[in-house]
Design a protein around this motif. Structure first.
Motif, mmCIF file in Angstrom:
data_model
loop_
_atom_site.group_PDB
_atom_site.id
_atom_site.type_symbol
_atom_site.label_atom_id
_atom_site.label_comp_id
_atom_site.label_asym_id
_atom_site.label_seq_id
_atom_site.Cartn_x
_atom_site.Cartn_y
_atom_site.Cartn_z
ATOM 1 N N GLU A 1 44.018 73.397 -1.248
ATOM 2 C CA GLU A 1 43.530 72.812 -0.004
ATOM 3 C C GLU A 1 42.440 71.772 -0.279
ATOM 4 N N ARG A 2 41.536 72.129 -1.180
ATOM 5 C CA ARG A 2 40.432 71.216 -1.496
ATOM 6 C C ARG A 2 40.958 69.894 -2.089
ATOM 7 N N LEU A 3 42.009 69.996 -2.911
ATOM 8 C CA LEU A 3 42.548 68.782 -3.531
ATOM 9 C C LEU A 3 43.655 68.138 -2.686
ATOM 10 N N ASP A 4 43.949 68.786 -1.556
ATOM 11 C CA ASP A 4 44.980 68.281 -0.642
ATOM 12 C C ASP A 4 46.349 68.140 -1.334
ATOM 13 N N ILE A 5 46.739 69.206 -1.995
ATOM 14 C CA ILE A 5 48.031 69.222 -2.696
ATOM 15 C C ILE A 5 48.934 70.252 -2.012
ATOM 16 N N PRO A 6 50.070 69.833 -1.457
ATOM 17 C CA PRO A 6 50.955 70.797 -0.782
ATOM 18 C C PRO A 6 51.607 71.765 -1.766
ATOM 19 N N GLU A 7 51.550 73.041 -1.433
ATOM 20 C CA GLU A 7 52.065 74.058 -2.359
ATOM 21 C C GLU A 7 53.572 73.917 -2.598
ATOM 22 N N CYS A 8 54.289 73.351 -1.605
ATOM 23 C CA CYS A 8 55.751 73.279 -1.745
ATOM 24 C C CYS A 8 56.193 72.362 -2.877
ATOM 25 N N MET A 9 55.281 71.550 -3.403
ATOM 26 C CA MET A 9 55.705 70.682 -4.517
ATOM 27 C C MET A 9 55.522 71.353 -5.885
ATOM 28 N N LEU A 10 54.959 72.556 -5.892
ATOM 29 C CA LEU A 10 54.660 73.223 -7.167
ATOM 30 C C LEU A 10 55.830 74.091 -7.634
ATOM 31 N N PRO A 11 56.022 74.206 -8.948
ATOM 32 C CA PRO A 11 57.128 75.020 -9.471
ATOM 33 C C PRO A 11 56.853 76.508 -9.376
ATOM 34 N N GLN A 12 57.915 77.278 -9.457
ATOM 35 C CA GLN A 12 57.788 78.734 -9.540
ATOM 36 C C GLN A 12 57.259 79.073 -10.944
ATOM 37 N N VAL A 13 56.410 80.099 -11.041
ATOM 38 C CA VAL A 13 55.787 80.407 -12.336
ATOM 39 C C VAL A 13 56.366 81.707 -12.908
ATOM 40 N N PHE B 1 45.794 77.123 -10.765
ATOM 41 C CA PHE B 1 46.406 78.447 -10.886
ATOM 42 C C PHE B 1 45.347 79.511 -11.115
ATOM 43 N N ASP B 2 45.419 80.572 -10.326
ATOM 44 C CA ASP B 2 44.488 81.687 -10.487
ATOM 45 C C ASP B 2 45.008 82.566 -11.637
ATOM 46 N N ILE B 3 44.279 82.540 -12.754
ATOM 47 C CA ILE B 3 44.791 83.225 -13.951
ATOM 48 C C ILE B 3 44.616 84.747 -13.861
ATOM 49 N N HIS B 4 43.874 85.216 -12.889
ATOM 50 C CA HIS B 4 43.690 86.666 -12.743
ATOM 51 C C HIS B 4 44.763 87.255 -11.816
ATOM 52 N N ASN B 5 45.038 86.540 -10.700
ATOM 53 C CA ASN B 5 46.067 87.020 -9.760
ATOM 54 C C ASN B 5 47.446 86.471 -10.066
ATOM 55 N N LEU B 6 47.523 85.578 -11.025
ATOM 56 C CA LEU B 6 48.785 84.936 -11.415
ATOM 57 C C LEU B 6 49.489 84.292 -10.214
ATOM 58 N N ALA B 7 48.758 83.448 -9.517
ATOM 59 C CA ALA B 7 49.348 82.750 -8.364
ATOM 60 C C ALA B 7 48.661 81.397 -8.188
ATOM 61 N N TRP B 8 49.401 80.444 -7.599
ATOM 62 C CA TRP B 8 48.759 79.165 -7.246
ATOM 63 C C TRP B 8 47.625 79.471 -6.284
ATOM 64 N N ASP B 9 46.514 78.797 -6.441
ATOM 65 C CA ASP B 9 45.351 79.139 -5.631
ATOM 66 C C ASP B 9 45.240 78.259 -4.372
ATOM 67 N N LYS B 10 45.352 78.903 -3.216
ATOM 68 C CA LYS B 10 45.400 78.171 -1.949
ATOM 69 C C LYS B 10 44.113 77.382 -1.692
ATOM 70 N N GLU B 11 42.987 77.972 -2.044
ATOM 71 C CA GLU B 11 41.705 77.308 -1.776
ATOM 72 C C GLU B 11 41.576 76.004 -2.585
ATOM 73 N N ILE B 12 41.960 76.059 -3.848
ATOM 74 C CA ILE B 12 41.871 74.848 -4.681
ATOM 75 C C ILE B 12 42.889 73.806 -4.203
#
Ligand code: G3P
Length: 497
Positions: free
Chosen positions: A204-216, A191-202
């Motif tokens: 992608e690097r860890l190969d984790i699909p964003e659709c499995m993450l909860p809304q914040v 999680f990008d603590i400055h933009n308050l959003a899941w971080d796409k670059e991280i």
């Protein structure tokens, strides 16, 4: 008439439920320890279903103890062991793997790979975290890498990820709400603590699909309502925060510069830094504090992995104690620890050392070392570890700490609190309510539904129970600290191949 706020405190070793009244006083409490699994050295797991069943059973118990009906509960606040990672099937609710606990070291290799090509710098910048197996990111990757078909299913949207707050809210709402709060998201390393959003670059690097993450969402808002089938009523779930951020709030550390330390399974020292995300130069983490809106507050954190867990080790594994409280009697039965040191680096060392490969050591043993010395040295290790974190924090903040607010189970130990004050050369303040983690979660939920008006109102309920003043001469203090530093060095790197 709403009389209570329910706090669900899902910790590392037990699930608790506390009902608080309007004055922030405890009216009922129930607690249940649950199974810890150690399948391999350095690995730690929980059963997500047992997390849920123990949590719901203590909720029911706390209500029935004083005959409370669900309509009398204004809201539920959730606070939880952070970072612990659960992945489950969205359709069946079945976890695909045990919960990988924050203490688990199995993903140390994944972290080494991130460090090898400098990705750790990007992670630190965006997430405020020093990459370590401690956080959820590498644990989610591990599950997707090792459970057959999991990554494909996650990509298709069939699997969900959550920290324990998310899991409990999902269960309480019978699968209707998949959400987390900023404090918990800030511990995932995703999680990008400055933009308050899941971080796409991280991701992608860890190969984790964003659709499995909860809304914040913020820590104080209505996330949803309990399903009628649980707790017999639709109670608003209106507060959620990681346990350490909840304790910071419960201690009323609401202003920049306020500091608390919680003596739980681990020790977690947090300093509120207001709206500024302060970057540490001394091995501390930047994290999000409990907030009411998208304008968040930040904190600096020093995380010590093993504190109360070391006392539990004396009790359960070495069978030296019948209960944790007995440790105080042993500590006071000897004049000192007879020059022995215990460094409980059972799962590596966190702040300020960050050594994934450190392991526990006992040094200085002689023929004269007795059981009470070993117990006392173990208890003292909590205070030494907190000392090291505070020194790092003082350097970051550029000012010495005059007093420390404490909470958590082990702060009931007067010997430990006096020794903490002596070794820090600072005042240690213990509040009347040391259940500040649960209290913080209750406050967050209660404010969201108007049970309490605002932060000013809850400030009135913080009351001092006892203050410990330093009473050790400088020569003794520096001698003890010198020995401790030497002992810590012995633990470094032990488990590296
Ligand atoms: O980061 C781990 C922490 O949240 C665990 O807290 O109280 O279960 O030791 P506790």
């Amino acid at each position: 008439m709403k009389k209570y706020i329910m706090a669900l405190d899902q910790g590392t070793t037990s699930s608790r439920c506390i009902l608080f009244n309007r004055e922030g006083k405890i009216c009922s409490m129930a607690q249940k320890e649950f199974t810890q699994y150690f399948p391999k050295p350095g690995w730690v797991e929980h059963d997500p279903m047992e997390i849920w069943s123990s949590q719901i059973s203590v909720a029911t118990e706390a209500m029935s103890r004083i005959g409370v009906a669900s309509r009398e509960i204004g809201a539920i606040g959730i606070t939880n062991q952070r970072e612990t990672t659960i992945v489950w099937d969205k359709a069946t609710g079945e976890p695909v793997y045990p919960a990988i606990v924050w203490q688990c070291r199995r993903t140390a290799d994944i972290i080494e790979e991130l460090k090898a090509d400098g990705f750790d710098r990007l992670i630190l910048e965006k997430t405020g975290l020093i990459p370590d197996a401690y956080f959820s990111g590498s644990k989610v990757k591990w599950i997707l890498d090792h459970v057959e078909g999991a990554r494909e299913r996650a990509q298709k949207g069939e699997l969900l990820f959550g920290t324990v707050d998310t899991w409990l809210i999902w269960k309480l709402t019978q699968g209707a709400v998949h959400v987390t709060d900023y404090t918990n998201a800030s511990r995932t390393m995703l999680f990008d603590i400055h933009n308050l959003a899941w971080d796409k670059e991280i991701l992608e690097r860890l190969d984790i699909p964003e659709c499995m993450l909860p809304q914040v969402k913020p820590s104080s808002c209505i996330y949803g309502y309990t399903d009628e089938s649980v707790l017999q009523g639709g109670i608003p779930i209106a507060g959620a925060a990681g346990d350490q951020q909840a304790a910071l709030f419960g201690q009323c550390c609401l202003e920049k510069g306020d500091v608390k330390n919680t003596y739980g399974t681990g020790c977690f020292l947090l300093m509120n830094t207001g709206e500024q995300a302060v970057r540490s130069r001394n091995g501390l983490l930047t994290t999000i504090a409990a907030s009411f809106s998208d304008k968040v507050q930040y904190a600096l954190e020093g995380s010590v992995f093993v504190a109360g867990a070391a006392i539990q080790w004396l009790r359960d594994d070495l069978e030296m104690l019948r209960n944790a409280g007995e440790s105080e009697k042993y500590c006071l039965s000897v004049e000192n620890s007879n020059d022995i040191y215990v460094v409980p680096a059972f799962t590596g060392l966190g702040a300020p050392y960050w050594d994934q490969y450190a392991r526990g050591v006992v040094v200085g043993i002689t023929r004269g070392t007795g059981k009470a010395h070993l117990i006392r040295a173990t208890v003292e290790s909590l205070a030494y570890q907190v000392h090291d974190v505070i020194k790092a924090m003082e350097q970051d903040a550029g000012v010495p700490l005059n007093s420390l607010k404490v909470d958590g189970g082990a702060c009931a130990n007067n010997f430990l609190m006096q020794f903490q004050s002596d070794i820090l050369n600072a005042r240690v303040e213990r509040p009347q309510c040391i259940e500040t983690t649960a209290l913080g979660a209750a406050y967050l939920a209660g404010i969201a539904v108007g049970f309490w008006k605002d932060r000013e109102e809850i400030r009135k309920y913080w009351a001092l129970e006892h203050a410990f003043a330093p009473d050790m001469d400088e020569e003794k203090r520096s001698g003890l600290l010198k020995g401790w530093k030497k002992a810590v060095r012995c633990s470094f790197d032990w488990a590296r191949d």
